[in-house]
Motif scaffolding. Structure first.
Motif, PDB file in Angstrom:
ATOM      1  N   ARG A  21      35.736  42.392  37.159  1.00  0.00           N
ATOM      2  CA  ARG A  21      35.549  43.166  35.939  1.00  0.00           C
ATOM      3  C   ARG A  21      36.743  43.940  35.432  1.00  0.00           C
ATOM      4  O   ARG A  21      36.963  44.685  36.206  1.00  0.00           O
ATOM      5  CB  ARG A  21      34.280  44.047  36.099  1.00  0.00           C
ATOM      6  CG  ARG A  21      33.236  43.461  37.041  1.00  0.00           C
ATOM      7  CD  ARG A  21      32.330  42.254  36.340  1.00  0.00           C
ATOM      8  NE  ARG A  21      31.456  41.736  37.282  1.00  0.00           N
ATOM      9  CZ  ARG A  21      30.437  42.198  37.456  1.00  0.00           C
ATOM     10  NH1 ARG A  21      29.968  43.204  37.091  1.00  0.00           N
ATOM     11  NH2 ARG A  21      29.436  41.820  38.458  1.00  0.00           N
ATOM     12  N   PRO A  22      37.093  43.888  34.210  1.00  0.00           N
ATOM     13  CA  PRO A  22      38.266  44.663  33.678  1.00  0.00           C
ATOM     14  C   PRO A  22      37.516  45.810  33.290  1.00  0.00           C
ATOM     15  O   PRO A  22      36.483  45.926  32.387  1.00  0.00           O
ATOM     16  CB  PRO A  22      38.824  44.091  32.651  1.00  0.00           C
ATOM     17  CG  PRO A  22      37.775  43.010  31.929  1.00  0.00           C
ATOM     18  CD  PRO A  22      36.898  42.488  33.281  1.00  0.00           C
ATOM     19  N   ILE A  23      38.014  47.118  33.886  1.00  0.00           N
ATOM     20  CA  ILE A  23      37.332  48.393  33.462  1.00  0.00           C
ATOM     21  C   ILE A  23      38.380  49.323  32.821  1.00  0.00           C
ATOM     22  O   ILE A  23      37.959  50.453  32.533  1.00  0.00           O
ATOM     23  CB  ILE A  23      36.816  49.264  34.943  1.00  0.00           C
ATOM     24  CG1 ILE A  23      37.800  49.184  35.825  1.00  0.00           C
ATOM     25  CG2 ILE A  23      35.873  48.191  35.303  1.00  0.00           C
ATOM     26  CD1 ILE A  23      37.627  49.992  37.067  1.00  0.00           C
ATOM     27  N   THR A  77      41.099  46.467  37.751  1.00  0.00           N
ATOM     28  CA  THR A  77      39.994  45.602  37.861  1.00  0.00           C
ATOM     29  C   THR A  77      39.151  46.064  38.761  1.00  0.00           C
ATOM     30  O   THR A  77      39.462  46.427  39.841  1.00  0.00           O
ATOM     31  CB  THR A  77      40.617  44.396  38.325  1.00  0.00           C
ATOM     32  OG1 THR A  77      41.538  43.516  37.134  1.00  0.00           O
ATOM     33  CG2 THR A  77      39.518  43.226  38.537  1.00  0.00           C
ATOM     34  N   PRO A 116      36.804  37.187  34.237  1.00  0.00           N
ATOM     35  CA  PRO A 116      35.448  37.711  34.124  1.00  0.00           C
ATOM     36  C   PRO A 116      34.500  37.045  33.165  1.00  0.00           C
ATOM     37  O   PRO A 116      34.842  36.387  32.141  1.00  0.00           O
ATOM     38  CB  PRO A 116      36.109  39.173  33.728  1.00  0.00           C
ATOM     39  CG  PRO A 116      37.253  38.862  33.715  1.00  0.00           C
ATOM     40  CD  PRO A 116      37.692  37.665  33.516  1.00  0.00           C
ATOM     41  N   THR A 161      28.731  43.634  32.668  1.00  0.00           N
ATOM     42  CA  THR A 161      29.132  45.003  32.777  1.00  0.00           C
ATOM     43  C   THR A 161      30.524  45.370  33.056  1.00  0.00           C
ATOM     44  O   THR A 161      30.957  45.060  34.268  1.00  0.00           O
ATOM     45  CB  THR A 161      28.156  45.778  33.214  1.00  0.00           C
ATOM     46  OG1 THR A 161      28.367  47.241  32.969  1.00  0.00           O
ATOM     47  CG2 THR A 161      28.122  45.860  34.741  1.00  0.00           C
ATOM     48  N   THR A 162      31.184  46.087  32.292  1.00  0.00           N
ATOM     49  CA  THR A 162      32.482  46.692  32.656  1.00  0.00           C
ATOM     50  C   THR A 162      32.479  48.363  32.377  1.00  0.00           C
ATOM     51  O   THR A 162      33.393  48.837  32.462  1.00  0.00           O
ATOM     52  CB  THR A 162      33.538  46.131  31.710  1.00  0.00           C
ATOM     53  OG1 THR A 162      33.111  46.379  30.308  1.00  0.00           O
ATOM     54  CG2 THR A 162      33.657  44.551  31.740  1.00  0.00           C
ATOM     55  N   GLN A 163      31.385  48.864  32.535  1.00  0.00           N
ATOM     56  CA  GLN A 163      31.242  50.319  32.198  1.00  0.00           C
ATOM     57  C   GLN A 163      31.126  51.012  33.652  1.00  0.00           C
ATOM     58  O   GLN A 163      30.290  50.802  34.399  1.00  0.00           O
ATOM     59  CB  GLN A 163      29.753  50.614  31.335  1.00  0.00           C
ATOM     60  CG  GLN A 163      29.628  52.109  31.222  1.00  0.00           C
ATOM     61  CD  GLN A 163      30.906  52.477  29.839  1.00  0.00           C
ATOM     62  OE1 GLN A 163      31.121  51.988  29.366  1.00  0.00           O
ATOM     63  NE2 GLN A 163      31.526  53.862  30.601  1.00  0.00           N
TER      64      GLN A 163
END
Length: 788
Positions: A410-412, A417, A506, A511-513
């Motif tokens: 996931r990119p955050i 990542t 991804p 979710t990326t939060q």
């Protein structure tokens, strides 16, 4: 995580549903009859003396399912279920038989969770008995007696339908005197993952295999050339020995397709054990010789060969000593130098793996405790160079609207990542796995959850990660290996390394939060290192920096103490605050001991008998190596009465060989009588005080009026004596002239041979060069007289 309610093709046919319902009704008929009988004759049952029992219903008999093979059967296999039954009631069980009950196919991961939490037998929900000849009968089960059972049934006899996860129950039916009708008195459930052939689309699975231990090496080393290390104990040797935790992790992991996650401190400690090493005694006052060199060599050689086979592609190096990133983010970030120490630990970890295992590891992964994240943890993780953070799905929770398990990557934000490990699979083996039953149930639930991930969306390939506990026990490692072996034939899963998982595309709906700081689990916060721990660590770090500047061989101190400071921040201290504090105190105390080996020898008051003299100050070095880059300053607290080198203070550079002392001499000039306070202090080249100052008084005793009069009188007597000699010689010359010249040597101008009185007399030194007594490490005697 939300799942789809149903899967296409998983519902049984109408005929099968009718048969199962009919079988369930027939099986429940005796129970219904007994219930009616009980209702009709309540008084008779109430009067029965033996009616009360300590265990009743489906908990009367404990059913233990100890072995299930194969774990994930295919067509043509024979399923064997083995275990024990123990009557925990007070009455014998008669007409007992153990049978298998196949429940309906489960339609989601949450249904597996619910079934796993259920206890006891539930009619209608726990399936129908396979029956027939596939039962184990016991004529009688006496109270407290354990009986073994084993049932083998061909898979085709189970009449399994579509691919999926089935609930499988093991039930003991029988009668008691209090309840004389056949009923289920004991029940245990597990899961049977069923896939008749290889899946068209397999789930890519990354399993992390951690090689991590607690801190064992101290900062103390021997004075020999090899700097023999000192260990806190020899417990690491037990972990490496056959059957030990780390030996099991290595021997099992070698047979699996896993990603090795290694704490470089473990490698460094084992590497030091391959040579001579010492172990602290229980009272901490001495050391004994370590005896586990052989097991250390064997373990390290096997690991090196294992990672070389895959050219290091599956080796992830954590920062040295596996620092607690959450503690650092929450309590240590405000303490100066803490983040810099994390960067040093990251660099040191990479170098340790390269030099010991001779492979280049991946070092850009951060692994917070339990994969729990908040923004500050992400910031700290990336500050040391990490580009990927290993999180867990119970921290980065998915939306209820997502009907499947998304890819781990996931990119955050910020180019970082989050590699989100699956929480269910990652925590599957955290319990006590020493019992055969607990291990078997954990393996079956793991396989069921793994298959369900694939079945959630069979046409969509997923990439998932499993990050188990950091330090699995030997029994936990064995259960993990058993589960992974069942996946090894790639029926619905295929292996991949962590780097590939981090690079997977991804899911747009995932979710990326990153959770807020308020969402961080309170249970984990309670285990963190406090701010005071990081302040103590920083104090030790500052003291080390000052100390190393004076050493001729600073690496002999920088390396052991630098790595010991890394260990003070280790994640392994969680839940062990007392041990963590003792380790920090031990490192700091030992460094203080070394620092105090270099210092000034105490000096008693000195007497100055005259206008000027030299004062010696002795520097002692009890270290093995020499010290340099020190400055010794001698300061007069009353420079109008006593000057040092013509001013208030004087400085001289100091260089002392190991195990020696050196006296440094300072020239003083007294202008008045009486005691003058003086102190000596060592400084580093950057002007920082080193060690404690030495204070003493210089007592000027002979510069008085009487002394001056005596000196003047002596001078006057010399002048008078010279004048008298001059007049006598003049008189003798006149007498000789009156009597006539005599032959002899030629006289001077005044009839004197030689020079005029007082002319060309040799100059008398006022301050002869002083001599210094042999050096001594003992304080000088009271009232010592300084060199003049």
């Amino acid at each position: 995580m939300a799942e789809a309610a149903d899967f296409p093709g998983t519902s049984p046919s109408p005929a099968r549903r009718w048969l199962r319902r009919t079988a369930a009704l027939l099986a429940g008929a005796p129970l219904l009859a007994g219930t009616l009988q009980l209702s009709a004759e309540p008084t008779a049952h109430a009067a029965t003396p033996s009616a009360p029992a300590d265990a009743t219903g489906s908990k009367t008999v404990d059913v233990s399912l100890n072995k299930l093979t194969p774990n994930a059967p295919t067509d043509g296999d024979t399923l064997t279920v083995s275990g024990t039954v123990t009557n925990e009631g007070k009455q014998p069980v008669t007409g007992a038989e153990v049978g298998l009950r196949l429940g309906p196919v489960l339609n989601g991961r949450s249904q597996i969770d619910a079934a796993a939490k259920r206890t006891g037998y539930r009619p209608g929900a726990d399936g129908t008995e396979v029956g027939g000849k596939y039962v184990k009968k016991f004529s009688k089960l006496a109270p407290g007696i354990r009986q073994d059972f084993s049932i083998s049934v061909p898979v085709k006899a189970l009449d399994l339908g579509a691919d999926g996860v089935y609930q499988l129950g093991v039930a003991l039916s029988g009668r008691t005197a209090a309840q004389p009708w056949s009923q289920v008195l004991g029940f245990e459930r597990t899961f049977l993952p069923w896939q008749s052939g290889a899946a068209d689309t397999k789930t890519k699975t990354t399993y992390l295999w951690p090689l991590i231990s607690t801190a064992h090496l101290t900062a103390e080393t021997g004075s020999d050339e090899q700097q023999t290390p000192v260990f806190t104990d020899d417990a690491l040797g037990k972990e490496l020995a056959p059957g030990g935790r780390l030996e099991q992790m290595l021997s099992l992991g070698r047979q699996l397709d896993v990603t090795w996650v290694i704490d470089p401190d473990l490698l460094a400690s084992v590497d030091r054990m391959t040579r001579n090493y010492r172990v602290q005694t229980a009272d901490g006052k001495g050391t004994t010789a370590g005896k586990n060199q052989a097991v250390a060599k064997e373990w390290l050689n096997e690991l090196e060969q294992t990672v070389k086979d895959d050219k290091g592609k599956k080796v992830v190096a954590l920062p040295f000593a596996d620092p607690d990133l959450a503690s650092l983010a929450h309590n240590g970030k405000a303490v100066a130098g803490s983040l810099g120490q994390l960067k040093d630990a990251t660099d040191a970890g990479t170098k340790a793996v390269e030099s010991i295992l001779h492979v280049k590891p991946q070092s850009d992964f951060a692994w917070p405790v339990d994969g729990a994240l908040d923004p500050s943890i992400v910031d700290v993780s990336t500050s040391a160079g990490a580009h990927s953070v290993i999180a867990r799905s119970d921290s980065l929770r998915e939306s209820e609207a997502l009907p499947y398990t998304p890819n781990a990557a996931r990119p955050i934000g910020g180019g970082t990542t989050a590699v989100v490990a699956d929480a269910r699979l990652s925590t599957a083996f955290q319990g006590d796995m020493t019992g055969a039953e607990s291990s078997t149930l954990a393996v079956q639930e793991f396989l069921a959850q793994s298959l369900m991930v694939t079945l959630q969306d069979p046409d969509k390939q997923r990439s998932i990660v499993v990050a188990p506990q950091r330090m699995p026990s030997a029994s936990q490692a064995q259960a993990m290996a058993k589960a992974l072996t069942a996946l090894s034939d790639n029926r619905w899963s295929q292996s991949q390394d962590l780097s590939a998982a981090a690079k997977a595309k991804p899911d747009s709906s995932a979710t990326t939060q990153v959770p807020s700081a308020r969402s961080y689990p309170a249970s984990l916060r309670k285990q963190e290192l406090p701010k005071s721990a990081f302040e103590s660590i920083q104090g030790t770090r500052n003291k080390l920096k000052r100390f190393q500047t004076i050493l001729s061989e600073p690496d002999r101190v920088i390396t052991p103490f630098g790595r010991a400071i890394d260990r003070e921040m280790s994640t392994s201290w969680r839940g062990r605050p007392a041990e963590a504090a003792r380790f920090r105190q031990g490192v700091g105390s030992y460094l203080t001991t070394l620092v105090r080996q270099v210092g000034l020898i105490d000096k008693s008051d000195a007497k100055l008998s005259g206008r000027s003299a030299t004062i010696p100050v002795t520097v002692q070095n009890n270290l093995v190596q020499g010290v340099d880059h020190l400055v010794l300053r001698l300061t007069s607290e009353n420079p109008t009465r006593l000057k040092i080198g013509g001013k208030a203070y004087s400085e001289q550079e100091v260089k002392v060989s190991g195990g020696h002392a050196q006296s440094v001499k300072f020239t003083t000039t007294a202008n008045a009588n009486g005691p003058v306070p003086v102190y000596a202090q060592l400084y580093t080249e950057d002007g920082q005080p080193y060690g404690k100052a030495v204070h003493f008084d210089v007592n000027v005793t002979e510069i008085t009026l009487t002394v001056m009069l005596v000196i003047a009188g002596g001078v006057l007597l010399l002048v008078l004596a010279g004048f008298r000699m001059y007049t006598q010689r003049k008189r003798a010359a006149r007498q000789q002239a009156e009597e006539g010249p005599e032959e002899g040597p030629e006289d001077g101008p005044d009839g004197e041979s030689g020079t005029e009185p007082g002319e060309d007399d040799p100059e008398q030194p006022s301050d002869p060069t002083p001599d210094t007594a042999p050096e001594s490490t003992d304080p000088s005697d009271t009232g010592e007289r300084v060199d003049r």
